[in-house]
Write a protein that holds these residues in place. Structure first.
Motif, mmCIF file in Angstrom:
data_model
loop_
_atom_site.group_PDB
_atom_site.id
_atom_site.type_symbol
_atom_site.label_atom_id
_atom_site.label_comp_id
_atom_site.label_asym_id
_atom_site.label_seq_id
_atom_site.Cartn_x
_atom_site.Cartn_y
_atom_site.Cartn_z
ATOM 1 N N ALA A 278 40.234 -10.336 72.686
ATOM 2 C CA ALA A 278 40.297 -9.217 73.494
ATOM 3 C C ALA A 278 38.973 -8.142 72.715
ATOM 4 C CB ALA A 278 41.374 -8.480 73.684
ATOM 5 N N LYS A 279 39.148 -7.891 71.590
ATOM 6 C CA LYS A 279 38.021 -7.062 71.088
ATOM 7 C C LYS A 279 36.687 -7.768 71.256
ATOM 8 C CE LYS A 279 36.610 -4.311 67.244
ATOM 9 N NZ LYS A 279 36.953 -3.968 65.812
ATOM 10 N N LEU A 280 36.398 -8.952 70.926
ATOM 11 C CA LEU A 280 35.151 -9.499 71.044
ATOM 12 C C LEU A 280 34.810 -9.661 72.781
ATOM 13 C CD1 LEU A 280 35.824 -12.205 68.426
ATOM 14 C CD2 LEU A 280 34.370 -10.144 68.039
ATOM 15 N N PHE A 281 35.744 -10.082 73.521
ATOM 16 C CA PHE A 281 35.435 -10.007 74.959
ATOM 17 C C PHE A 281 34.743 -8.652 75.234
ATOM 18 C CE2 PHE A 281 36.401 -9.539 79.284
ATOM 19 C CZ PHE A 281 35.470 -10.749 79.812
ATOM 20 N N ASN B 20 31.067 -21.279 67.745
ATOM 21 C CA ASN B 20 30.168 -20.717 66.687
ATOM 22 C C ASN B 20 31.118 -20.539 65.735
ATOM 23 O OD1 ASN B 20 27.523 -21.420 67.623
ATOM 24 N ND2 ASN B 20 26.806 -19.250 67.486
ATOM 25 N N ILE B 21 32.184 -19.779 65.831
ATOM 26 C CA ILE B 21 33.086 -19.370 64.747
ATOM 27 C C ILE B 21 33.573 -20.504 64.242
ATOM 28 C CG2 ILE B 21 35.287 -18.139 64.266
ATOM 29 C CD1 ILE B 21 34.153 -15.961 66.532
ATOM 30 N N TRP B 22 34.235 -21.468 65.227
ATOM 31 C CA TRP B 22 34.762 -22.673 64.592
ATOM 32 C C TRP B 22 33.879 -23.608 63.616
ATOM 33 C CZ3 TRP B 22 39.350 -24.989 64.066
ATOM 34 C CH2 TRP B 22 39.308 -26.420 64.054
ATOM 35 N N ASN B 23 32.682 -23.677 64.354
ATOM 36 C CA ASN B 23 31.617 -24.570 63.576
ATOM 37 C C ASN B 23 31.172 -23.816 62.229
ATOM 38 O OD1 ASN B 23 31.759 -26.529 65.493
ATOM 39 N ND2 ASN B 23 30.265 -25.797 66.616
ATOM 40 N N HIS B 24 31.127 -22.673 62.173
ATOM 41 C CA HIS B 24 30.394 -21.979 61.071
ATOM 42 C C HIS B 24 31.658 -21.270 60.240
ATOM 43 C CE1 HIS B 24 26.957 -22.745 63.655
ATOM 44 N NE2 HIS B 24 26.650 -22.903 62.660
ATOM 45 N N MET C 131 32.651 -11.892 62.987
ATOM 46 C CA MET C 131 32.728 -12.492 64.053
ATOM 47 C C MET C 131 32.149 -11.616 65.393
ATOM 48 S SD MET C 131 36.479 -14.131 64.279
ATOM 49 C CE MET C 131 37.259 -12.488 64.061
ATOM 50 N N THR C 132 32.030 -10.317 65.167
ATOM 51 C CA THR C 132 31.426 -9.396 66.216
ATOM 52 C C THR C 132 29.923 -9.730 65.958
ATOM 53 O OG1 THR C 132 33.158 -7.730 65.859
ATOM 54 C CG2 THR C 132 31.153 -6.977 66.740
ATOM 55 N N ALA C 133 29.421 -9.730 65.248
ATOM 56 C CA ALA C 133 27.785 -10.337 64.957
ATOM 57 C C ALA C 133 27.528 -11.432 65.743
ATOM 58 C CB ALA C 133 27.548 -10.334 63.472
ATOM 59 N N ILE C 134 28.632 -12.531 65.405
ATOM 60 C CA ILE C 134 28.026 -13.685 66.010
ATOM 61 C C ILE C 134 28.192 -13.484 67.795
ATOM 62 C CG2 ILE C 134 29.488 -16.100 66.815
ATOM 63 C CD1 ILE C 134 30.173 -16.262 63.775
ATOM 64 N N VAL C 135 29.251 -12.655 68.279
ATOM 65 C CA VAL C 135 29.302 -12.521 69.648
ATOM 66 C C VAL C 135 28.050 -11.844 69.959
ATOM 67 C CG1 VAL C 135 30.679 -11.108 71.459
ATOM 68 C CG2 VAL C 135 31.909 -12.458 69.724
ATOM 69 N N ARG C 136 27.656 -10.583 69.376
ATOM 70 C CA ARG C 136 26.529 -9.972 69.666
ATOM 71 C C ARG C 136 25.253 -10.636 69.789
ATOM 72 N NH1 ARG C 136 22.739 -8.315 66.660
ATOM 73 N NH2 ARG C 136 21.380 -6.519 67.277
ATOM 74 N N ASN C 137 25.105 -11.885 68.956
ATOM 75 C CA ASN C 137 24.043 -12.632 68.983
ATOM 76 C C ASN C 137 23.935 -13.520 70.044
ATOM 77 O OD1 ASN C 137 22.638 -11.350 66.568
ATOM 78 N ND2 ASN C 137 23.902 -12.626 65.298
ATOM 79 N N ARG C 138 25.117 -14.026 70.213
ATOM 80 C CA ARG C 138 25.468 -15.027 71.483
ATOM 81 C C ARG C 138 25.121 -14.090 72.774
ATOM 82 N NH1 ARG C 138 24.146 -19.596 71.081
ATOM 83 N NH2 ARG C 138 22.977 -18.361 69.850
ATOM 84 N N ALA C 139 25.467 -12.816 72.963
ATOM 85 C CA ALA C 139 25.218 -12.001 74.220
ATOM 86 C C ALA C 139 24.001 -11.861 74.297
ATOM 87 C CB ALA C 139 25.929 -10.942 73.922
ATOM 88 N N LEU C 140 22.985 -11.454 73.319
ATOM 89 C CA LEU C 140 21.564 -11.200 73.220
ATOM 90 C C LEU C 140 21.021 -12.331 73.710
ATOM 91 C CD1 LEU C 140 21.144 -8.717 70.235
ATOM 92 C CD2 LEU C 140 21.204 -8.181 73.021
#
Length: 191
Positions: free
Chosen positions: A36-39, A62-66, A81-90
């Motif tokens: 929810a927070k990452l979404f 990505n989280i699963w794989n890394h 995890m937020t950094a991963i979501v941020r990078n994926r979004a960008l």
């Protein structure tokens, strides 16, 4: 639907450690605690719910794989995890997208006449350009340079004189004589 209580960072770290060992139940729990927070992060960056869903899915892959690369000494698990979501979004926003074209747009585009030259015109232009290039070789160096700068780069006679550090009358003479010679050469070649 009852949302799970926010877990402590240690609990998320443990879940990530178990994900690194390919524990699928830990991954499900991690998703329930953090999605929810990452979404919300993904929605805030992409500003579209459908894109945010795609970003979140890619981020969890990505989280699963890394997960094995997560180091609790460097950052809190939610920060990682937020950094991963941020990078994926960008990354998502940088991707080129196909423009959705509706029927009306296609009809409009079909009604616009194609003014691009046909194969014959392209061939004629190519032959003309070749003949011009050959005739340019018959000019003096000063004539070639002054004509090139005037007609291909758009410099005025005054700008040419300044650029070539020659009197204006000299530059005008080079251009006039060069154009006369070009015309004669092109006439001889049948262009």
């Amino acid at each position: 639907m009852n949302l799970p209580e926010a877990p402590a960072p240690e609990q998320l770290s443990n879940l990530l450690a178990r994900c690194a060992l390919r524990d699928q139940r830990a991954f499900v729990t991690l998703y329930q605690f953090s999605s929810a927070k990452l979404f919300a992060v993904a929605v805030r960056i992409t500003r579209r719910r459908d894109w945010a869903e795609e970003v979140l899915q890619e981020a969890f892959v990505n989280i699963w794989n890394h997960a094995a690369g997560y180091n609790p000494a460097k950052s809190a698990p939610m920060t990682w995890m937020t950094a991963i979501v941020r990078n994926r979004a960008l990354d998502w926003l940088r991707r080129p997208r196909e423009v959705e074209i509706d029927e009306e747009h296609e009809e409009l585009m079909a009604s616009v006449p194609d003014e691009s030259p046909g194969p014959e015109e392209l061939l004629r232009r190519s032959l003309d350009a070749g003949a011009l290039a050959e005739c340019m070789k018959t000019l003096t160096e000063e004539q070639q340079r002054s004509i090139t700068l005037a007609f291909f780069y758009g410099l005025s006679h005054g700008e040419l004189a300044e650029q070539m550090r020659k009197p204006l009358g000299t530059v005008k003479t080079w251009i006039r004589r060069g154009l006369d010679r070009l015309k004669g050469c092109l006439d001889e070649s049948g262009r």
